[in-house]
Design an enzyme around this catalytic site. Structure first.
Site, PDB file in Angstrom:
ATOM      1  N   SER A  19     -10.541  -9.284  -4.010  1.00  0.00           N
ATOM      2  CA  SER A  19      -9.526  -8.039  -3.870  1.00  0.00           C
ATOM      3  C   SER A  19      -8.438  -8.250  -3.402  1.00  0.00           C
ATOM      4  O   SER A  19      -7.629  -8.558  -2.644  1.00  0.00           O
ATOM      5  CB  SER A  19     -10.691  -6.934  -2.273  1.00  0.00           C
ATOM      6  OG  SER A  19     -10.020  -6.533  -2.049  1.00  0.00           O
ATOM      7  N   ARG A  20      -7.512  -7.297  -4.102  1.00  0.00           N
ATOM      8  CA  ARG A  20      -6.242  -7.238  -3.997  1.00  0.00           C
ATOM      9  C   ARG A  20      -5.765  -6.670  -2.762  1.00  0.00           C
ATOM     10  O   ARG A  20      -4.179  -6.711  -2.337  1.00  0.00           O
ATOM     11  CB  ARG A  20      -5.799  -6.968  -5.059  1.00  0.00           C
ATOM     12  CG  ARG A  20      -5.890  -7.951  -6.372  1.00  0.00           C
ATOM     13  CD  ARG A  20      -5.001  -7.856  -7.484  1.00  0.00           C
ATOM     14  NE  ARG A  20      -5.383  -8.148  -8.821  1.00  0.00           N
ATOM     15  CZ  ARG A  20      -6.246  -8.635  -9.697  1.00  0.00           C
ATOM     16  NH1 ARG A  20      -6.390  -6.346  -9.899  1.00  0.00           N
ATOM     17  NH2 ARG A  20      -6.961  -9.132 -10.869  1.00  0.00           N
ATOM     18  N   VAL A  21      -6.262  -5.987  -1.889  1.00  0.00           N
ATOM     19  CA  VAL A  21      -5.847  -5.646  -0.890  1.00  0.00           C
ATOM     20  C   VAL A  21      -6.170  -6.529   0.277  1.00  0.00           C
ATOM     21  O   VAL A  21      -5.691  -6.592   1.166  1.00  0.00           O
ATOM     22  CB  VAL A  21      -6.655  -4.116  -0.800  1.00  0.00           C
ATOM     23  CG1 VAL A  21      -7.005  -3.318   0.122  1.00  0.00           C
ATOM     24  CG2 VAL A  21      -6.630  -3.181  -1.710  1.00  0.00           C
ATOM     25  N   ASP A  66      -7.250  -3.396  -8.788  1.00  0.00           N
ATOM     26  CA  ASP A  66      -7.055  -3.998  -7.431  1.00  0.00           C
ATOM     27  C   ASP A  66      -7.950  -5.093  -7.506  1.00  0.00           C
ATOM     28  O   ASP A  66      -7.647  -5.592  -5.802  1.00  0.00           O
ATOM     29  CB  ASP A  66      -6.821  -3.129  -6.410  1.00  0.00           C
ATOM     30  CG  ASP A  66      -6.201  -2.012  -6.761  1.00  0.00           C
ATOM     31  OD1 ASP A  66      -4.984  -1.456  -7.404  1.00  0.00           O
ATOM     32  OD2 ASP A  66      -6.545  -0.824  -6.662  1.00  0.00           O
TER      33      ASP A  66
END
Length: 521
Positions: free
Chosen positions: A379-381, A354
Site C-alpha cells: 500500500s503506497r499510502v 496506489d
C-alpha cells in the site's frame, strides 16, 4: 486569412440558433455489430446521446419519455458521418431510420433511492422493485478533481481482513488494486470489505458500489444474496452487466459507478467503489474500438487503453474540507494469466493505482486464504491510513512473515536447522495460521487489534500450530466476556492507552491459566 473574412465567420457563428442545432436530425446509413453510421449530424459532440426514432411522429421529449426509447452514444466524429454505439437492442435499428440529437452528454440519473438497488449502466432498475426516484443527472465522463481540490489520505477503510488491515492498509480516497489469477478469491476480498462496513457507525459508514463488468448473472445474483443476508445491501448499489450484453454497456459500467460515487462524494459522504473486473472492461473497450475502426495497438488494444483506466481511477479522491471532505475509494480488480503481473493491462493498472493486493494461486492451493503474497502486495499510502491501535500491533507481522517465507524455501534443502531458525519457522507458521480467514466473516478492527496484540505478546507460545484458530476464538470470547471495556476503549479511541495495554498484557497469562488444554506440558 483577412480580418474581414474572420469577422464574417464570427458573425455567422453568433447567428446560429442553439435550439436548431439541438434539433438536428440524422439518418442511419449503415448498421452492424452494434455500431450505427449516421449522416446529417454535422454539429454533434463526442459522447453525446442520440435517440433512434422509429418515425411515429413523436417529438423528442415524447420519444425520450417512452418506455421503448433506444439511445445511442456518439464515439467517432468523422469527416462525413458520425459513428454511434447502440445502447440496447441493435436489431431495432435499421438503415434509413431517423436519429435525433439530445444536446446532452451521456449521463446517469442519480438520487438517494439508488442505494440498496440493482441497476444497469444507464441507471435503470433491474431488480424488479419498480422505478428509482432520482433528483439529478450526473455525467458519465468528467474531468477528475485537481491537486489543490484534494486532501491527504489519512482515514482508514477497514476491510475486516486481518492480513490486509495489518499489512496493506487502505485509506479513504485511495485506489488499491486487487490482482491475481482466476479463482484466487479477488471478489471475496472485495465483498468482505463491503460486509465489514456494517461495523462502522452509520454517520461515517461508506456507501458501497459494486460494479459487475461482464459477470455471469448467476454470480451477480449470488453476490446480491450474500449482501442481503449480511445486511449490507441497505448501504450498497450494484451495477450489473452480463457477458451477452453489448460491449458499449460493459464499457460504460465502471464510469456509471464513478458517476454515482461522485454524487455522494459531493455531499461530503465517503464512497467505496469496486470494479469487478477491469480486465473484462479492457476487452469490451477493445471489441468496441475495433468495430469503430480505430487502429489497434499492443495486443490489439486501442492506443488509449491506458488513458481509459487512468481517467476512470483518477476520479477516486479525498476532497478538501472546503469541498465537503467526501471521498471515493476504488478497489479495481484485475485478472492475471498464470500469475503474470508484467502483462499489458496489469502493468497499466498497477502504475495508475496506489498499491496492490496480490493473491497467489500457490498459496490458495495450500489452503492459505486470503492467499496474500506479502512480497508483491503493497500500500503506497501505508500507515498514514491506519489507526494508532493497528499501527502499534502490526509492525512486526510483515517482517515475521517475510522472513518465514524465505526460511520456508530454504528449509526444503536443509536437513539440520539451529534452534533459532526452528523458532522463527514455528512463529511464522502460527502467524500464517492466524491470518487465515473464513469467507464472509470479516472481523471488526478492534477485535483484530486485540488478537494481534496477543499474538505479538506470546499467546501462542507453547501451543501447536493446529490449535491457533481455537485459541483465537477462545481468546476473543474471553476478552468479550471479562474485558469488554478494553474492546470499547479501542473502538472509541482508535488507540491503545496505557490502561488498555496493561489490561491486555495481564489477560494473556490469565487466559493461559484458564485454558491449560491448549498448551503443551
Amino acid at each position: 486569412m483577412s480580418t474581414a473574412i474572420i469577422e464574417r465567420i464570427k458573425k455567422e457563428i453568433e447567428n446560429i440558433d442553439a435550439s436548431v442545432a439541438a434539433e438536428e436530425i440524422g439518418v442511419v446509413t449503415g448498421i452492424g455489430d452494434g455500431i450505427a453510421e449516421i449522416d446529417g449530424l454535422a454539429s454533434a459532440q463526442m459522447m453525446e446521446m442520440v435517440v433512434f426514432d422509429d418515425g411515429d411522429g413523436k417529438t423528442l421529449e415524447e420519444t425520450i419519455a417512452s418506455d421503448a426509447v433506444l439511445y445511442g452514444l456518439i464515439l467517432n466524429l468523422e469527416e462525413n458521418a458520425v459513428k454511434v454505439v447502440v445502447l440496447g437492442d441493435t436489431t431495432a435499428v435499421q438503415e434509413g431510420m431517423q436519429v435525433r440529437r439530445t444536446g446532452k452528454l451521456l449521463s446517469i440519473p442519480v438520487g438517494e433511492d439508488i442505494v440498496g438497488r440493482v441497476i444497469n449502466p444507464l441507471g435503470e432498475a433491474v431488480d424488479g422493485q419498480g422505478t428509482i426516484k432520482t433528483d439529478k443527472d450526473m455525467p458519465i465522463e468528467r474531468v477528475a478533481y485537481g491537486v489543490m481540490e484534494r486532501s491527504g489520505v489519512d482515514t482508514p477503510i477497514h476491510t475486516g481482513i486481518k492480513s490486509v488491515d495489518s499489512m496493506i492498509p487502505i485509506g479513504r480516497g485511495q485506489r488499491e488494486l486487487i490482482i491475481g489469477d482466476r479463482g484466487t478469491g479477488k471478489t471475496t476480498v472485495a465483498i468482505d470489505t463491503i460486509i465489514n462496513q456494517k461495523y462502522e457507525p452509520e454517520a461515517t459508514r461508506p456507501i458501497c458500489i459494486y460494479v459487475a463488468i461482464g459477470q455471469k448473472q448467476s454470480k451477480t445474483a449470488g453476490i446480491v444474496g450474500k449482501l442481503q443476508e449480511a445486511g449490507a445491501m441497505e448501504y450498497t448499489t450494484v451495477i450489473t452487466t452480463s457477458p451477452f450484453e453489448p460491449s458499449p454497456l460493459l464499457f460504460l459500467a465502471p464510469f456509471a459507478g464513478a458517476a454515482i460515487g461522485e454524487y455522494f462524494m459531493e455531499q461530503g459522504k465517503d464512497v467505496l467503489v469496486i470494479f469487478d473486473d477491469l480486465s473484462k472492461h479492457a476487452v469490451a473497450y477493445r471489441q468496441m474500438s475495433l468495430l469503430l475502426r480505430r487502429p489497434p495497438g499492443r495486443e490489439a488494444y486501442p492506443g488509449d487503453i491506458f488513458y481509459l483506466h487512468s481517467r476512470l481511477l483518477e476520479r477516486s479522491a479525498k476532497l478538501s474540507e472546503k469541498l465537503g471532505g467526501g471521498s471515493i475509494t476504488a478497489l479495481p480488480i484485475i485478472e492475471t494469466q498464470e500469475g503474470d503481473v508484467s502483462a499489458y493491462i496489469p502493468t497499466n493498472v498497477i502504475s495508475i493505482t496506489d498499491g496492490q493486493i496480490f493473491l497467489e494461486t500457490d498459496l490458495f492451493n495450500k489452503g492459505i486464504r486470503p492467499a496474500l503474497n506479502v512480497g508483491i502486495s503493497v500500500s503506497r499510502v501505508g500507515s498514514a491510513a491506519q489507526t494508532k491501535a493497528m499501527k502499534k500491533v502490526s509492525g512486526k507481522i510483515r517482517l515475521e512473515l517475510a522472513q518465514f517465507r524465505e526460511l520456508e524455501a530454504f528449509m526444503q534443502f536443509a536437513s539440520d536447522l539451529d534452534e533459532e531458525t526452528k523458532a522463527r519457522i514455528e512463529s511464522g507458521r502460527k502467524f500464517t495460521e492466524l491470518l487465515k480467514q473464513v469467507q464472509g466473516q470479516p472481523l471488526a478492527f478492534y477485535k483484530q487489534v486485540v488478537i494481534l496484540f496477543a499474538a505479538n505478546n506470546g499467546i501462542f507460545d507453547g501451543a501447536a500450530v493446529e490449535q491457533v484458530k481455537e485459541i483465537e476464538e477462545a481468546y476473543q470470547g474471553f476478552i468479550e466476556r471479562d474485558h469488554r471495556t478494553v474492546l470499547e476503549s479501542i473502538e472509541s479511541e482508535k488507540a491503545i492507552s496505557e490502561e488498555t495495554e496493561k489490561a491486555l498484557t495481564e489477560s494473556i497469562p490469565a487466559f493461559k491459566e484458564a485454558h491449560p488444554n491448549f498448551y503443551q506440558a
